[in-house]
Design a protein around this motif. Structure first.
Motif, PDB file in Angstrom:
ATOM      1  N   PHE A 189       7.253  -8.741  11.293  1.00 11.90           N
ATOM      2  CA  PHE A 189       6.060  -8.986  12.419  1.00 11.90           C
ATOM      3  C   PHE A 189       4.888  -9.899  11.704  1.00 11.90           C
ATOM      4  O   PHE A 189       4.067 -10.788  12.082  1.00 11.90           O
ATOM      5  N   TYR A 190       4.484  -9.268  10.373  1.00 13.69           N
ATOM      6  CA  TYR A 190       3.493  -9.892   9.794  1.00 13.69           C
ATOM      7  C   TYR A 190       3.823 -11.187   9.088  1.00 13.69           C
ATOM      8  O   TYR A 190       3.151 -12.032   8.933  1.00 13.69           O
ATOM      9  N   GLU A 191       5.166 -11.195   8.696  1.00  9.36           N
ATOM     10  CA  GLU A 191       5.493 -12.568   8.091  1.00  9.36           C
ATOM     11  C   GLU A 191       5.128 -13.608   8.714  1.00  9.36           C
ATOM     12  O   GLU A 191       5.123 -14.691   7.870  1.00  9.36           O
ATOM     13  N   THR A 192       5.255 -13.476   9.912  1.00 16.84           N
ATOM     14  CA  THR A 192       4.949 -14.944  10.737  1.00 16.84           C
ATOM     15  C   THR A 192       3.468 -15.433  10.506  1.00 16.84           C
ATOM     16  O   THR A 192       3.129 -16.824  10.722  1.00 16.84           O
ATOM     17  N   PHE A 193       2.647 -14.589   9.909  1.00 15.53           N
ATOM     18  CA  PHE A 193       1.189 -15.086   9.760  1.00 15.53           C
ATOM     19  C   PHE A 193       0.904 -15.569   8.476  1.00 15.53           C
ATOM     20  O   PHE A 193      -0.091 -16.331   7.999  1.00 15.53           O
ATOM     21  N   ILE A 194       1.838 -15.320   7.281  1.00  8.99           N
ATOM     22  CA  ILE A 194       1.660 -15.370   6.125  1.00  8.99           C
ATOM     23  C   ILE A 194       2.159 -17.050   5.692  1.00  8.99           C
ATOM     24  O   ILE A 194       3.500 -17.146   5.694  1.00  8.99           O
ATOM     25  N   LYS A 195       1.196 -17.700   5.199  1.00  6.50           N
ATOM     26  CA  LYS A 195       1.578 -18.965   4.782  1.00  6.50           C
ATOM     27  C   LYS A 195       1.264 -19.491   3.080  1.00  6.50           C
ATOM     28  O   LYS A 195       1.370 -20.440   2.758  1.00  6.50           O
ATOM     29  N   SER A 196       0.899 -18.412   2.421  1.00  2.00           N
ATOM     30  CA  SER A 196       0.588 -18.637   1.118  1.00  2.00           C
ATOM     31  C   SER A 196       1.293 -17.681   0.126  1.00  2.00           C
ATOM     32  O   SER A 196       1.347 -16.471   0.510  1.00  2.00           O
ATOM     33  N   SER A 197       1.471 -18.006  -0.985  1.00  2.00           N
ATOM     34  CA  SER A 197       2.110 -17.038  -2.033  1.00  2.00           C
ATOM     35  C   SER A 197       1.148 -16.337  -2.806  1.00  2.00           C
ATOM     36  O   SER A 197       1.426 -15.273  -3.366  1.00  2.00           O
ATOM     37  N   ASN A 198      -0.259 -16.451  -2.478  1.00  2.00           N
ATOM     38  CA  ASN A 198      -1.266 -15.860  -2.651  1.00  2.00           C
ATOM     39  C   ASN A 198      -1.692 -14.469  -1.727  1.00  2.00           C
ATOM     40  O   ASN A 198      -2.735 -13.772  -1.815  1.00  2.00           O
ATOM     41  N   VAL A 199      -0.687 -14.337  -0.820  1.00  2.00           N
ATOM     42  CA  VAL A 199      -0.712 -13.023   0.102  1.00  2.00           C
ATOM     43  C   VAL A 199       0.519 -12.225  -0.341  1.00  2.00           C
ATOM     44  O   VAL A 199       1.515 -12.455  -0.192  1.00  2.00           O
ATOM     45  N   LYS A 200      -0.003 -10.916  -0.399  1.00  2.00           N
ATOM     46  CA  LYS A 200       1.009  -9.902  -0.359  1.00  2.00           C
ATOM     47  C   LYS A 200       0.929  -9.012   0.769  1.00  2.00           C
ATOM     48  O   LYS A 200      -0.164  -8.852   1.368  1.00  2.00           O
ATOM     49  N   PHE A 201       1.834  -8.147   0.982  1.00  2.00           N
ATOM     50  CA  PHE A 201       1.763  -7.158   2.242  1.00  2.00           C
ATOM     51  C   PHE A 201       2.332  -5.935   1.401  1.00  2.00           C
ATOM     52  O   PHE A 201       3.132  -5.813   0.533  1.00  2.00           O
ATOM     53  N   ILE A 202       1.770  -4.873   2.034  1.00  2.00           N
ATOM     54  CA  ILE A 202       2.038  -3.478   1.569  1.00  2.00           C
ATOM     55  C   ILE A 202       2.039  -2.568   2.658  1.00  2.00           C
ATOM     56  O   ILE A 202       0.767  -2.383   3.463  1.00  2.00           O
ATOM     57  N   SER A 261      -4.979 -13.876  11.531  1.00  2.00           N
ATOM     58  CA  SER A 261      -4.916 -15.600  11.298  1.00  2.00           C
ATOM     59  C   SER A 261      -6.048 -15.753  10.643  1.00  2.00           C
ATOM     60  O   SER A 261      -6.342 -16.819   9.785  1.00  2.00           O
ATOM     61  N   VAL A 262      -7.177 -15.449  11.255  1.00  2.00           N
ATOM     62  CA  VAL A 262      -8.612 -15.840  10.712  1.00  2.00           C
ATOM     63  C   VAL A 262      -8.723 -15.168   9.588  1.00  2.00           C
ATOM     64  O   VAL A 262      -9.134 -15.766   8.415  1.00  2.00           O
ATOM     65  N   MET A 263      -8.472 -13.852   9.360  1.00  2.00           N
ATOM     66  CA  MET A 263      -8.453 -13.450   7.662  1.00  2.00           C
ATOM     67  C   MET A 263      -7.638 -14.105   6.907  1.00  2.00           C
ATOM     68  O   MET A 263      -8.211 -14.603   5.822  1.00  2.00           O
ATOM     69  N   LEU A 264      -6.627 -14.454   7.110  1.00  2.00           N
ATOM     70  CA  LEU A 264      -5.940 -15.309   6.122  1.00  2.00           C
ATOM     71  C   LEU A 264      -6.213 -16.601   5.885  1.00  2.00           C
ATOM     72  O   LEU A 264      -5.824 -17.392   5.134  1.00  2.00           O
ATOM     73  N   SER A 265      -6.911 -17.222   7.033  1.00  2.00           N
ATOM     74  CA  SER A 265      -7.661 -18.502   6.773  1.00  2.00           C
ATOM     75  C   SER A 265      -8.120 -19.014   5.482  1.00  2.00           C
ATOM     76  O   SER A 265      -8.741 -20.021   5.219  1.00  2.00           O
ATOM     77  N   LEU A 266      -8.841 -17.670   4.967  1.00  2.00           N
ATOM     78  CA  LEU A 266      -9.737 -17.865   3.806  1.00  2.00           C
ATOM     79  C   LEU A 266      -9.149 -18.000   2.198  1.00  2.00           C
ATOM     80  O   LEU A 266      -9.635 -18.173   1.289  1.00  2.00           O
ATOM     81  N   VAL A 267      -7.695 -17.777   2.286  1.00  2.00           N
ATOM     82  CA  VAL A 267      -7.107 -17.478   1.061  1.00  2.00           C
ATOM     83  C   VAL A 267      -6.997 -18.602   0.387  1.00  2.00           C
ATOM     84  O   VAL A 267      -7.598 -18.434  -0.926  1.00  2.00           O
ATOM     85  N   ASN A 268      -7.091 -20.091   0.833  1.00  2.00           N
ATOM     86  CA  ASN A 268      -7.170 -21.044  -0.174  1.00  2.00           C
ATOM     87  C   ASN A 268      -8.603 -21.289  -0.856  1.00  2.00           C
ATOM     88  O   ASN A 268      -8.860 -22.078  -1.696  1.00  2.00           O
TER      89      ASN A 268
END
Length: 371
Positions: A231-244, A205-212
């Motif tokens: 499991f990861y999807e619940t943390f993703i709030k931006s289209s600029n985040v991908k999951f691999i 959550s902290v890592m993803l808080s920087l996306v914008n």
């Protein structure tokens, strides 16, 4: 020969699988029975228990799951007795393995340890147990060999197996990789939040808080093989985040920078020459206990090996959005990146050459044959 191998997490599974392959080169009839993961299972033999079934971290978490851990220890002992291996090979995972080693030595089994428990970081008193219970220790970090020498225990530094794992991988077609994973052409910031659920919950959550705050970069989460996207999807709030998922090395090979949870991943990231910020946050009680028993001035392997701050470490309360943003901005600066790259090259030299798995396998097989 019959080999019983005990590894406890994703990195142990990786190193265990490479050791098994090297042992097969020495002993074409090698019979493996092991605690590990998918990579070890792919080599062959019998998987007794998968590491993801017993991935407990932190003092409080271990206490809460003590009953399950004790059952595993009891089962492991009886399983070893039934298999009657020529050697037991322990890979890191000290809390479990040192308990088995004490019993195994008393029962007359040959005990080898590949990748030392972190007695050099805390509770150095455990060295006396290792000297008593382990017939041979193979270490992968140069300062660990020096540590044991101070305690009058001869170990063998074999080099670091990550050098081989990275060197032997197939080269990535960057354009194909981006297309297959629907990535933009923006520079990639890789997020490595760890492999255990509680780690990921604490870090992501902290890592993803920087996306914008960094719209000119593409953020990509490196998913652990043991967890699904849901499991990861619940943390993703931006289209600029991908999951691999399960492609961490491929991701690092094309990344511009990375935010990395402390552990083996910090060293992997450095060997791919990716500037990084090292992050760690555990439960408050576990952290307070750890702070009182850990004797190191750094937590990342990169800084420990170099014995200086090559990469910034944000630990516990320092791991917050404000500090993380500041440190990410620093490693995106070209001047700072040049300094990091120079240190990374020195780091790789300090780790020795290639062939850690092969050296270890030869020594293990030779010692069995000698008996």
């Amino acid at each position: 020969m019959k080999y019983y191998i005990i590894a406890g997490e994703a990195s142990g599974d990786l190193h265990g699988s490479n050791l098994m392959k090297a042992l097969q080169n020495e002993d074409v009839y090698a019979d493996f029975r092991f605690w590990g993961g998918d990579l070890m299972q792919a080599v062959g033999g019998t998987l007794v228990k998968h590491y993801k079934e017993r991935a407990f971290m932190g003092f409080i978490e271990v206490i809460m799951n003590l009953s399950a851990i004790l059952k595993d220890i009891s089962f492991c002992k009886s399983d070893i007795q039934a298999f009657k291996p020529d050697v037991i090979i322990f890979i890191d995972n000290s809390g479990f393995n040192l308990r088995i080693a004490k019993w195994a030595k008393q029962e007359g089994f040959k005990t080898n340890y590949y990748i030392s428990p972190q007695v050099w970081a805390s509770r150095a008193g455990r060295v006396k147990d290792i000297k008593r219970d382990i017939d041979a220790m193979f270490v992968i970090l140069p300062f660990v060999e020096a540590f044991y020498k101070k305690h009058d225990y001869k170990v063998t530094f074999v080099g670091h197996p990550l050098i081989d794992a990275i060197a032997n991988r197939n080269q990535v077609d960057v354009y194909k990789f981006r297309a297959e994973n629907e990535l933009t052409d923006k520079p990639i910031i890789a997020l490595l939040p760890g492999s255990r659920k509680q780690e990921i919950k604490n870090m992501l959550s902290v890592m993803l808080s920087l996306v914008n705050d960094f719209p000119d970069y593409q953020f990509v989460i490196a998913g652990a093989p043991s967890h699904n996207y849901s499991f990861y999807e619940t943390f993703i709030k931006s289209s600029n985040v991908k999951f691999i998922s399960n492609q961490t090395y491929d991701l690092l090979s094309v990344s511009y920078a990375a935010l990395v949870t402390s552990g083996t991943a910090t060293l992997e990231t450095a060997l791919f020459k990716v500037p990084q910020v090292v992050c760690y946050k555990g439960s408050s009680i576990s952290y307070q206990i750890a702070k009182r028993i850990v004797t190191l001035k750094f937590i990342s392997l990169v800084n420990l090996i170099m014995d200086k701050e090559v990469v910034t470490e944000l630990i516990q309360n320092d791991f917050n959005k404000k500090r993380l943003k500041k440190e990410l901005e620093i490693i995106l600066d070209e001047k700072e990146r040049s300094k990091i790259f120079l240190n990374y090259y020195e780091l790789e030299k300090a780790l020795g050459g290639r062939g850690a798995s092969e050296k270890t396998a030869k020594l293990i097989y030779k010692s069995i044959k000698a008996n």
